[in-house]
Design an enzyme around this catalytic site. Structure first.
Site, PDB file in Angstrom:
ATOM      1  N   ILE A  36       0.822  -1.211   0.000  1.00 15.06           N
ATOM      2  CA  ILE A  36       0.000   0.000   0.000  1.00 15.06           C
ATOM      3  C   ILE A  36       0.856   1.262   0.000  1.00 15.06           C
ATOM      4  CG2 ILE A  36      -0.245   0.362   2.513  1.00 15.06           C
ATOM      5  CD1 ILE A  36      -3.293   0.633   1.998  1.00 15.06           C
ATOM      6  N   ASN A  93      11.400  -8.921   6.895  1.00 17.27           N
ATOM      7  CA  ASN A  93      11.697  -8.359   8.212  1.00 17.27           C
ATOM      8  C   ASN A  93      11.076  -9.231   9.305  1.00 17.27           C
ATOM      9  OD1 ASN A  93      12.969  -6.002   7.128  1.00 17.27           O
ATOM     10  ND2 ASN A  93      10.953  -5.150   6.683  1.00 17.27           N
ATOM     11  N   VAL A 102       4.063  -5.769  10.438  1.00 16.37           N
ATOM     12  CA  VAL A 102       2.896  -6.661  10.351  1.00 16.37           C
ATOM     13  C   VAL A 102       3.345  -8.077  10.718  1.00 16.37           C
ATOM     14  CG1 VAL A 102       1.083  -7.559   8.867  1.00 16.37           C
ATOM     15  CG2 VAL A 102       1.912  -5.213   8.522  1.00 16.37           C
ATOM     16  N   HIS A 106       5.945 -12.158   5.525  1.00 14.02           N
ATOM     17  CA  HIS A 106       5.823 -11.630   4.173  1.00 14.02           C
ATOM     18  C   HIS A 106       7.212 -11.402   3.597  1.00 14.02           C
ATOM     19  CE1 HIS A 106       5.595  -8.355   7.115  1.00 14.02           C
ATOM     20  NE2 HIS A 106       6.244  -7.595   6.248  1.00 14.02           N
TER      21      HIS A 106
HETATM   22  P1  5GP Z   1       7.122  -4.868   7.505  1.00 13.67           P
HETATM   23  O1  5GP Z   1       7.681  -3.621   8.097  1.00 13.67           O
HETATM   24  O2  5GP Z   1       6.233  -5.606   8.483  1.00 13.67           O
HETATM   25  O3  5GP Z   1       8.169  -5.744   6.882  1.00 13.67           O
HETATM   26  O4  5GP Z   1       6.242  -4.409   6.273  1.00 13.67           O
HETATM   27  C1  5GP Z   1       4.865  -4.283   6.297  1.00 13.67           C
HETATM   28  C2  5GP Z   1       4.446  -3.719   4.949  1.00 13.67           C
HETATM   29  O5  5GP Z   1       3.047  -3.838   4.837  1.00 13.67           O
HETATM   30  C3  5GP Z   1       4.770  -2.228   4.776  1.00 13.67           C
HETATM   31  O6  5GP Z   1       5.611  -2.062   3.618  1.00 13.67           O
HETATM   32  C4  5GP Z   1       3.416  -1.573   4.595  1.00 13.67           C
HETATM   33  O7  5GP Z   1       3.413  -0.526   3.644  1.00 13.67           O
HETATM   34  C5  5GP Z   1       2.538  -2.735   4.151  1.00 13.67           C
HETATM   35  N1  5GP Z   1       1.134  -2.604   4.546  1.00 13.67           N
HETATM   36  C6  5GP Z   1       0.653  -2.245   5.770  1.00 13.67           C
HETATM   37  N2  5GP Z   1      -0.681  -2.257   5.770  1.00 13.67           N
HETATM   38  C7  5GP Z   1      -1.060  -2.628   4.511  1.00 13.67           C
HETATM   39  C8  5GP Z   1      -2.331  -2.820   3.911  1.00 13.67           C
HETATM   40  O8  5GP Z   1      -3.394  -2.654   4.505  1.00 13.67           O
HETATM   41  N3  5GP Z   1      -2.331  -3.225   2.604  1.00 13.67           N
HETATM   42  C9  5GP Z   1      -1.173  -3.423   1.900  1.00 13.67           C
HETATM   43  N4  5GP Z   1      -1.302  -3.797   0.637  1.00 13.67           N
HETATM   44  N5  5GP Z   1       0.034  -3.253   2.454  1.00 13.67           N
HETATM   45  C10 5GP Z   1       0.092  -2.856   3.740  1.00 13.67           C
END
Ligand code: 5GP
Length: 121
Positions: A36, A93, A102, A106
């Site tokens: 997003i 991460n 999150v 992923h």
């Molecule tokens: P992390 O920091 O956990 O590795 O990355 C989480 C990723 O999830 C971030 O790049 C953030 O932009 C993405 N993200 C968070 N909420 C949403 C959402 O509701 N939809 C989508 N498509 N991506 C999200």
């Protein structure tokens, strides 16, 4: 090590269809969708559908079929998004040090520009 999965995390909600996403690819056990808040011209997230917090949880508890499907989907998305020739980066991460936002496993697939050094801080 025991792992606790939060069923209310945002990717669990995407998997349940409670929140929309821009889907890129889907199999029985994996989903790929656009981030997003993209950090590069191409920024796709690949997630397993199973309740895994991070990569070490996944490797410890997922089936061989889930692990194969996850890795295959990462490779398929890289080719589908046209990243093979110029290159790309795959990042996952985890936890506090990894600054994971999150808590559902992923893989970030990033490409479409020169991505800079691996770590900036
Ligand atoms: P992390 O920091 O956990 O590795 O990355 C989480 C990723 O999830 C971030 O790049 C953030 O932009 C993405 N993200 C968070 N909420 C949403 C959402 O509701 N939809 C989508 N498509 N991506 C999200």
């Amino acid at each position: 090590m025991s792992y606790t999965y939060d069923e209310e995390n945002i990717f669990a909600k995407i998997l349940r269809g409670e929140i929309p996403c821009t889907k890129v690819a889907e199999t029985e056990s994996c989903l790929a969708f656009r981030d997003i808040n993209p950090a590069a011209p191409v920024h796709v997230l690949v997630i397993p559908k199973g309740p895994y917090v991070n990569m070490d949880h996944f490797g410890a508890e997922a089936s061989d079929a889930e692990i194969a499907d996850f890795h295959r989907m990462i490779s398929d998305v890289i080719r589908q998004e046209g990243l093979s020739e110029d290159g790309y980066r795959v990042i996952s991460n985890a936890g506090v040090n990894g600054m994971q936002e999150v808590p559902h496993l992923h893989a970030h697939i990033l490409g479409g520009r020169i991505l800079g050094p691996l770590l900036s801080a």
